[in-house]
Design an enzyme around this catalytic site. Structure first.
Site, mmCIF file in Angstrom:
data_model
loop_
_atom_site.group_PDB
_atom_site.id
_atom_site.type_symbol
_atom_site.label_atom_id
_atom_site.label_comp_id
_atom_site.label_asym_id
_atom_site.label_seq_id
_atom_site.Cartn_x
_atom_site.Cartn_y
_atom_site.Cartn_z
ATOM 1 N N ASP A 322 -5.636 3.263 0.931
ATOM 2 C CA ASP A 322 -6.195 4.447 0.261
ATOM 3 C C ASP A 322 -7.703 4.330 0.024
ATOM 4 O OD1 ASP A 322 -3.716 5.651 0.150
ATOM 5 O OD2 ASP A 322 -3.216 4.736 -1.770
ATOM 6 N N ARG A 353 -7.350 12.097 6.947
ATOM 7 C CA ARG A 353 -8.538 11.438 6.364
ATOM 8 C C ARG A 353 -9.494 10.922 7.428
ATOM 9 N NH1 ARG A 353 -5.768 8.407 1.187
ATOM 10 N NH2 ARG A 353 -5.698 10.300 -0.074
HETATM 11 C C1 S3P Z 1 1.885 4.257 -1.748
HETATM 12 C C2 S3P Z 1 1.871 3.763 -0.458
HETATM 13 C C3 S3P Z 1 0.852 4.152 0.528
HETATM 14 C C4 S3P Z 1 -0.361 4.812 -0.124
HETATM 15 C C5 S3P Z 1 0.049 5.823 -1.169
HETATM 16 C C6 S3P Z 1 0.861 5.167 -2.256
HETATM 17 C C7 S3P Z 1 2.952 3.828 -2.646
HETATM 18 O O1 S3P Z 1 1.433 5.070 1.429
HETATM 19 O O2 S3P Z 1 -1.156 5.421 0.848
HETATM 20 O O3 S3P Z 1 -1.087 6.430 -1.737
HETATM 21 O O4 S3P Z 1 2.861 4.063 -3.875
HETATM 22 O O5 S3P Z 1 3.938 3.247 -2.166
HETATM 23 P P1 S3P Z 1 2.275 4.612 2.727
HETATM 24 O O6 S3P Z 1 3.529 4.008 2.277
HETATM 25 O O7 S3P Z 1 2.517 5.894 3.483
HETATM 26 O O8 S3P Z 1 1.372 3.670 3.468
#
Ligand code: S3P
Length: 443
Positions: A322, A353
């Site tokens: 992120d 993004r």
């Molecule tokens: C998150 C996992 C990430 C991240 C998201 C929050 C989480 O996503 O980008 O903002 O809380 O498990 P992905 O699992 O799609 O990588």
């Protein structure tokens, strides 16, 4: 209500910044507390819109739960498998984590739920959670590409499976583990590379049995024993490292800044940005390392310094997934070129993004090359030109990143659709302004 914010060159950022609770942990704390037996008190919860959407969905599923404005929550657990059929669609707003993890929970319940979200969430891929949950026995009816709105019918007889994830994703891993919590027997998820392990830590904290085995190829296999009784626990949520990233980078870039950010989560699977900033030459210290709610936390201390461009390897992506938008802003102000690799997943976040970063930087006068899954940014070696008007694209992190760029730029940067910031960081502009930034509401 739409909000337009404009960021002009900041004064040096100084003092202590109090960052809100971790979004990932706040979703998980509410959902898992709901599955315990007893009453849990949670402190430090993020009260951003994403987490409030998860709280509302849990209430619609029969959970008695109260969230105060100051981040204190009281949850009466209904036990594993104890959710009730909702009499309305579950609207998860902008929250991908809320939506995907909740699908894992719903898979273990024998009723049909309807789920939707905002313009951004309805475009995001849900097939990545639908596929394993269907293997376990849940049924789905979804829009093309497995997108929301969708209907899920769960089952009390879920099959425990061994699931090899095609992409590292903490959300997919967590959805399968939460479904596995409801299945009789052992469910295993194998991730190709380790992603944030908040679900695993919290499940253990509540008394679930998990085995975690590193794989020879660098991946990790996580096995959960289904149908435990989870014990209600009080739980404190650390401050969000992904939110701290914005004041942190702003202070690294604005000359004369010296900032401390207390109580920030520093789980090693979230600290890729810290590693990058240090490699770039940031004066960044982690003080007073300790544990909070089973998670490592520290006070971050940063001073502005001369930053240089770096190459960020693709393997680092899961630990800073992120943080690429704000790292790109640091790269735009650094001396020399920064190359960011392994960014395919950025295309399916709250916005695309990869495109949003490339187009936003170009509009601010920064030289950027967009590859299929990479970005190369030529730093301005000081304040970039700025002067652009950019749309937030329903993406809080794009909005905040370009407001930080405006805080370091020669000419102000305006962001429309900035109301989306409230999904993860309510109080972002007042906090930064209190430290020295100049972010104004202009519409
Ligand atoms: C998150 C996992 C990430 C991240 C998201 C929050 C989480 O996503 O980008 O903002 O809380 O498990 P992905 O699992 O799609 O990588």
């Amino acid at each position: 209500m739409t909000i337009t914010l404009r960021a002009s060159a900041a004064a040096p950022l100084r003092g202590r910044g109090s960052v809100p609770g971790d979004k990932s942990l706040s979703h998980r704390a509410l959902m898992l507390a709901a599955l315990t037996v007893g009453t849990s008190r949670i402190t430090g919860l993020l009260t951003g819109e994403d987490v409030l959407a998860t709280a509302a969905a849990l209430r619609a599923l029969g959970v008695d739960l109260r969230v105060d404005e100051d981040g204190e929550a009281v949850v009466q657990g209904v036990g594993v498998g104890g959710l009730a059929e909702p009499d309305r669609p579950l609207d998860l707003g902008n929250a991908g984590t809320g939506a995907r993890l909740l699908l894992g929970l719903l898979a273990g319940h024998p009723f049909t739920s309807f789920m939707t979200g905002d313009d951004s969430l309805r475009q995001r891929p849900m097939q990545r959670v639908i596929a394993p949950l269907e293997m376990m026995g849940a049924r789905f009816l979804a829009r093309s590409g497995g997108r929301l709105p969708l209907a899920i019918t769960g089952s009390t007889e879920l099959l425990p499976i061994r699931y090899q994830q095609p992409v590292p994703s903490a959300q997919v891993k967590s959805a399968v583990l939460l479904a596995g919590l409801h299945a009789a027997g052992a469910t295993t998820v194998v991730e190709p590379a380790p992603s944030r392990d908040h679900t695993e830590r919290l499940l253990r904290h509540l008394g679930a049995e998990l085995q975690i085995e590193p794989q020879p190829d660098g991946g990790v296999a996580i096995t959960i024993q289904g149908q435990p009784e989870l014990r209600a626990q009080d739980f404190a949520v650390p401050a969000d490292p992904s939110s701290a990233a914005f004041p942190l980078v702003a202070a690294a870039l604005v000359e004369g800044s010296a900032l401390s950010l207390p109580g920030i989560g520093v789980n090693p699977l979230r600290t890729g940005l810290v590693d990058c900033l240090r490699e770039m030459g940031a004066e960044l210290a982690l003080d007073n390392a300790r544990e909070l709610g089973g998670e490592p936390v520290a006070d971050l201390r940063i001073r502005a310094s001369r930053l240089v461009g770096i190459t960020v390897p693709a393997e680092r992506a899961p630990s800073m997934i992120d943080e690429y938008p704000i790292l790109a802003v640091a790269a735009a102000c650094a001396h020399g070129r920064t190359h960011l690799a392994g960014l395919a997943e950025l295309k399916v976040k709250e916005s695309d993004r990869l495109a949003a970063i490339a187009e936003g930087l170009a509009a601010c006068g920064v030289a950027v090359e967009l590859g299929a899954d990479s970005l190369t940014i030529t730093g301005c070696g000081g304040p970039p030109p700025g002067g652009a008007v950019l749309a937030a694209r329903h993406d809080h992190r794009i909005a905040m990143s370009f407001l930080v760029l405006g805080s370091c730029a020669q000419a102000p940067v305006t962001v429309t659709g900035a109301e989306t910031i409230a999904s993860s960081f309510p109080g972002f502009a007042p906090l930064l302004n209190g430290l020295g930034a100049r972010i104004e509401t202009i519409g």
